[in-house]
Structure formats: C-alpha cells, structure tokens
Scaffold this motif. Structure first.
Motif, PDB file in Angstrom:
ATOM      1  N   LEU A 313       0.797  -1.096  -0.031  1.00  0.00           N
ATOM      2  CA  LEU A 313       0.001  -0.044  -0.101  1.00  0.00           C
ATOM      3  C   LEU A 313       0.828   1.259   0.028  1.00  0.00           C
ATOM      4  O   LEU A 313       0.517   2.229  -0.587  1.00  0.00           O
ATOM      5  N   ARG A 314       2.037   1.348   0.819  1.00  0.00           N
ATOM      6  CA  ARG A 314       2.906   2.297   0.740  1.00  0.00           C
ATOM      7  C   ARG A 314       3.477   2.262  -0.956  1.00  0.00           C
ATOM      8  O   ARG A 314       3.504   3.698  -1.136  1.00  0.00           O
ATOM      9  N   HIS A 315       3.879   1.522  -1.545  1.00  0.00           N
ATOM     10  CA  HIS A 315       4.368   1.193  -2.613  1.00  0.00           C
ATOM     11  C   HIS A 315       3.025   2.177  -3.924  1.00  0.00           C
ATOM     12  O   HIS A 315       3.485   2.800  -4.555  1.00  0.00           O
ATOM     13  N   THR A 316       2.009   1.828  -3.312  1.00  0.00           N
ATOM     14  CA  THR A 316       0.888   2.367  -4.357  1.00  0.00           C
ATOM     15  C   THR A 316       0.811   3.749  -4.087  1.00  0.00           C
ATOM     16  O   THR A 316       0.677   4.298  -5.167  1.00  0.00           O
ATOM     17  N   PHE A 317       0.692   4.045  -2.770  1.00  0.00           N
ATOM     18  CA  PHE A 317       0.612   5.742  -2.581  1.00  0.00           C
ATOM     19  C   PHE A 317       2.009   6.308  -3.303  1.00  0.00           C
ATOM     20  O   PHE A 317       1.885   7.496  -4.168  1.00  0.00           O
ATOM     21  N   ALA A 318       3.227   5.834  -3.175  1.00  0.00           N
ATOM     22  CA  ALA A 318       4.351   6.330  -3.849  1.00  0.00           C
ATOM     23  C   ALA A 318       4.138   6.654  -5.331  1.00  0.00           C
ATOM     24  O   ALA A 318       4.410   7.626  -6.005  1.00  0.00           O
ATOM     25  N   THR A 319       3.594   5.499  -5.922  1.00  0.00           N
ATOM     26  CA  THR A 319       3.475   5.368  -7.365  1.00  0.00           C
ATOM     27  C   THR A 319       2.282   6.525  -7.987  1.00  0.00           C
ATOM     28  O   THR A 319       2.740   7.162  -8.901  1.00  0.00           O
ATOM     29  N   ASN A 320       1.531   6.690  -6.983  1.00  0.00           N
ATOM     30  CA  ASN A 320       0.192   7.449  -7.315  1.00  0.00           C
ATOM     31  C   ASN A 320       0.782   9.048  -7.225  1.00  0.00           C
ATOM     32  O   ASN A 320       0.553   9.658  -8.156  1.00  0.00           O
ATOM     33  N   PHE A 321       1.486   9.328  -5.987  1.00  0.00           N
ATOM     34  CA  PHE A 321       1.877  10.522  -6.106  1.00  0.00           C
ATOM     35  C   PHE A 321       2.960  10.825  -6.877  1.00  0.00           C
ATOM     36  O   PHE A 321       2.862  12.140  -7.601  1.00  0.00           O
ATOM     37  N   TYR A 322       3.894  10.093  -7.423  1.00  0.00           N
ATOM     38  CA  TYR A 322       4.784  10.338  -8.461  1.00  0.00           C
ATOM     39  C   TYR A 322       4.139  10.569  -9.726  1.00  0.00           C
ATOM     40  O   TYR A 322       4.421  11.790 -10.418  1.00  0.00           O
ATOM     41  N   VAL A 331       8.638  12.922  -3.461  1.00  0.00           N
ATOM     42  CA  VAL A 331       8.246  11.348  -3.069  1.00  0.00           C
ATOM     43  C   VAL A 331       9.086  10.805  -1.900  1.00  0.00           C
ATOM     44  O   VAL A 331       8.959  10.537  -0.982  1.00  0.00           O
ATOM     45  N   MET A 332      10.733  11.311  -2.283  1.00  0.00           N
ATOM     46  CA  MET A 332      11.711  10.992  -1.368  1.00  0.00           C
ATOM     47  C   MET A 332      11.508  11.426   0.052  1.00  0.00           C
ATOM     48  O   MET A 332      11.528  10.893   1.171  1.00  0.00           O
ATOM     49  N   MET A 333      10.993  12.950   0.244  1.00  0.00           N
ATOM     50  CA  MET A 333      10.761  13.556   1.551  1.00  0.00           C
ATOM     51  C   MET A 333       9.570  12.935   2.141  1.00  0.00           C
ATOM     52  O   MET A 333       9.448  12.561   3.363  1.00  0.00           O
ATOM     53  N   GLN A 334       8.553  12.547   1.432  1.00  0.00           N
ATOM     54  CA  GLN A 334       7.170  12.179   2.126  1.00  0.00           C
ATOM     55  C   GLN A 334       7.435  10.702   2.579  1.00  0.00           C
ATOM     56  O   GLN A 334       7.098  10.282   3.763  1.00  0.00           O
ATOM     57  N   LEU A 335       8.223   9.958   1.778  1.00  0.00           N
ATOM     58  CA  LEU A 335       8.487   8.317   2.183  1.00  0.00           C
ATOM     59  C   LEU A 335       9.688   8.278   3.327  1.00  0.00           C
ATOM     60  O   LEU A 335       9.826   7.293   3.804  1.00  0.00           O
TER      61      LEU A 335
END
Length: 363
Positions: A313-322, A331-335
C-alpha cells in the motif's frame, strides 16, 4: 523509541540469554547503532545456526550457551556450504511458529542469514581482544563465502512489483469496498460484530496507508498529540528513531477524524492513552500491534481479490504520488528515504512511464 521497538528490545534481551557469551558481547556492541528489530533478527539467525551445528554433531553440546568460539574457529568451508544448502531447503514457518508452509525461503532471506553470520565472524576475528590483546581467533571461514545477490535492474524490479500494487483508482475502490461491500460478505457470521466495531478504525488505517505512504511501524506507533488536524500533518518516528512530520491527504484526514469521534467510547479508552489505533482484548483496550495491522490489511485486500501488505500500500501511494506530481524529491521526502536511489523505482512503477516516452518518439 517506538513501542514496537521497545517490545523487540525486551525480546532481544530475553533471547540473548540463550546464546554464548561472545555472541552476547557482539550484540551488546551493536545496540547503539542498530535497531532492536535488526538485532533480534540477528539473534534468531545465530540461534538457528548454532542449533544446526548441534544437530549435525559439529557442536557436541546440550545448550547453545555452552558452545565455545573454538567450534566456530574450526569450521570448514564445506560446513558453511552445507548450512546454506540447509537454508535453501528449509521451508517457511508461519507467524505462530508451528505450521510449516509449502514455501521455501527466498534467496534474499538466505542472504540475510549469511550476512548476519559474516558480521559476527568479522567481529570475532578482527574487533575482539583477549587478555593478551589478541582477537579471539583469526580463522574466518565466513570470509571464504561469497554473497551472490540477485541481479536486477530498476526496470526489472518495477515490472515485478507492478503486479503487486493497486493501479489507477483501485485504491479508492478498495476503500469503497470496505466501507460499503465487505459487511455483506460477513453478514450473519461471527465476523459481522467485529467488523461493525472496527469499521471506522480499519478504514482510517487503510486510508492513511494510501494517503500518506507511512510504514506499518510508523502507523502503529502514531500518537494523538502528534496529529495536527489544521495543518493536515502527522509526526511519526522513522527507522532509527528519527522524528519526521508528513502531510496526509484530505480524504485520509477525514477518515481519521471519523475514527477519532468513536475511539474513546468504542474502545473504552482512558483519558491519558496516546496511542491512536486500539483494539479490545478481554474487554480492555490495548494499542494495535504491527502484526495485528498486517493481518487486518491482509483480510480486506484478500476479500478485495488482491492480497496486499501494508508495504505494498505504501508502494501504491508512492506510485500514485509520483504519477501526479512527477517530482521524485517530493516522493523521497514524504516516504522518508535518505536518497533518491530507492525513489527512482516509483518513476517506473506506474503506467509504464518509460514505455510512453518511447512511444512519443514515433509521434
């Protein structure tokens, strides 16, 4: 220190008592630089290794703690190779430590075991001192063992992971499924009452994963006083105990607020309890563990026919965000990544970014 880390620290100190003094010494030297979770993993690896030595007759002792370091000094390369073969044939054990599944250990899991042993042997042969100022022993058989890492490009890793995340608006559909459809699946069963009790809590957790990208340990340790509703910011504890503040989406905040409205009464919470996500056990509240959250995510995603973990789910968020912002730094700062190396993966996890770029060459 996060609550989960405190639990792991207690388990670490308990498990260390079963090990020889020289391994306890090594673990003690690492406590200031490595997390309790990492060291607990090391301890489990060392216990399994010593148990194997005993089972094979290489260490003829009844207790792990009685095995002298001379046994490690005398090990031959063939012994270590046989242990690695043992690991490659060993099957996974479930979370209850009693049922063997039909799935063998992954190569990455085996590499972690070998890496843990390499670290121990390096310490014993180079960093230690006996009464004469010499290392405990000098023959490091683990130095003869190569770690063969899986060779995989970013594109290959992205293609492998692409099938394990939610795409397009499936994240929204998952939340809608839990909010409106899941109850029909458990109607008139024992699960129905638990679902109704925990519905707001579970939606808030799923929404936070999909609306912030935080790790499961960070979410499990979220504190009430660390939620800034006006700014839509939550303060979390990252790996290594570092404090960080991240933004969450408006929809995630809305779901979190719905849960907070019923949290105190529904879970019979004391006024001074700061843990955000709670469960009831024998009529009393307690903070949800990482394992409980993982099981909850598995339950809903399995019913949704995707079977995902909190990390996916974390990967899903990061992909959508990017895909929305096209900004790897954000993305780097958020994660909470320390470099862009990991973040670059998300530039290829979405809707085939590289493929689309190549297609534009023909325009």
């Amino acid at each position: 220190m996060r609550r989960e880390q405190t639990v792991h620290l207690e388990r670490l100190h308990t498990n260390m008592l079963e090990l020889p003094w020289y391994i306890q010494e090594y673990i003690d030297t690492k406590e200031d630089t490595a997390s309790p979770s990492t060291l607990l993993g090391y301890v489990h690896e060392y216990k399994h290794f010593l148990q194997w030595l005993m089972a094979e007759g290489i260490a003829p002792y009844e207790k792990l703690a009685d095995i002298p370091y001379s046994i490690l000094e005398q090990l031959r390369r063939k012994d270590v190779e046989n242990y690695i073969k043992h690991l490659s044939r060993r099957k996974k054990i479930n979370s209850d430590k009693d049922l063997i599944q039909n799935q063998k250990l992954s190569n990455s899991t085996i590499l972690r075991s070998v890496s843990a042993l390499k670290s121990l042997f390096h310490y014993l042969t180079t960093m230690t001192e006996d009464n004469e100022g010499e290392a405990y022993f000098y023959r490091n058989v683990m130095a003869k063992v190569e770690i063969k890492k899986d060779k995989e490009t970013i594109n290959a890793r992205a293609n492998r992971m692409r099938a394990k995340i939610l795409h397009n608006d499936d994240d929204r559909k998952l939340l809608e499924f839990v909010a409106t459809e899941y109850e029909k699946l458990v109607a008139r069963t024992k699960k129905e009452a638990y679902f109704k009790r925990d519905k707001e809590r579970d939606l808030a957790i799923l929404s936070l994963f999909l609306g912030s990208g935080m790790r499961v340990g960070e979410l499990a340790d979220l504190q009430l006083e660390k939620i800034n509703v006006n700014e839509r910011i939550v303060t979390i504890i990252r790996k290594g105990g570092k404090e960080d503040s991240i933004w969450i989406t408006p929809s995630a905040l809305a779901d979190l607020q719905e849960y907070l409205k019923i949290r105190k009464k529904r879970y019979k919470v004391s006024d001074d309890e700061q843990a955000v996500f709670l469960t009831l056990h024998n009529g009393s509240f307690k903070p949800m563990s990482v394992r409980a959250i993982q099981n909850m995510v598995d339950k809903y995603t399995k019913a949704f026919n995707v079977r995902l973990t909190p990390h996916k789910l974390r990967h899903t968020f990061a992909t959508n965000f990017y895909n929305k912002e096209k900004d790897a730094l954000q993305v780097m700062m958020q994660l909470g990544h320390s470099s862009t190396d990991t973040t670059v993966l998300y530039t290829q996890l979405g809707n085939a970014t590289l493929k689309e770029s190549l297609e534009r060459l023909d325009e």
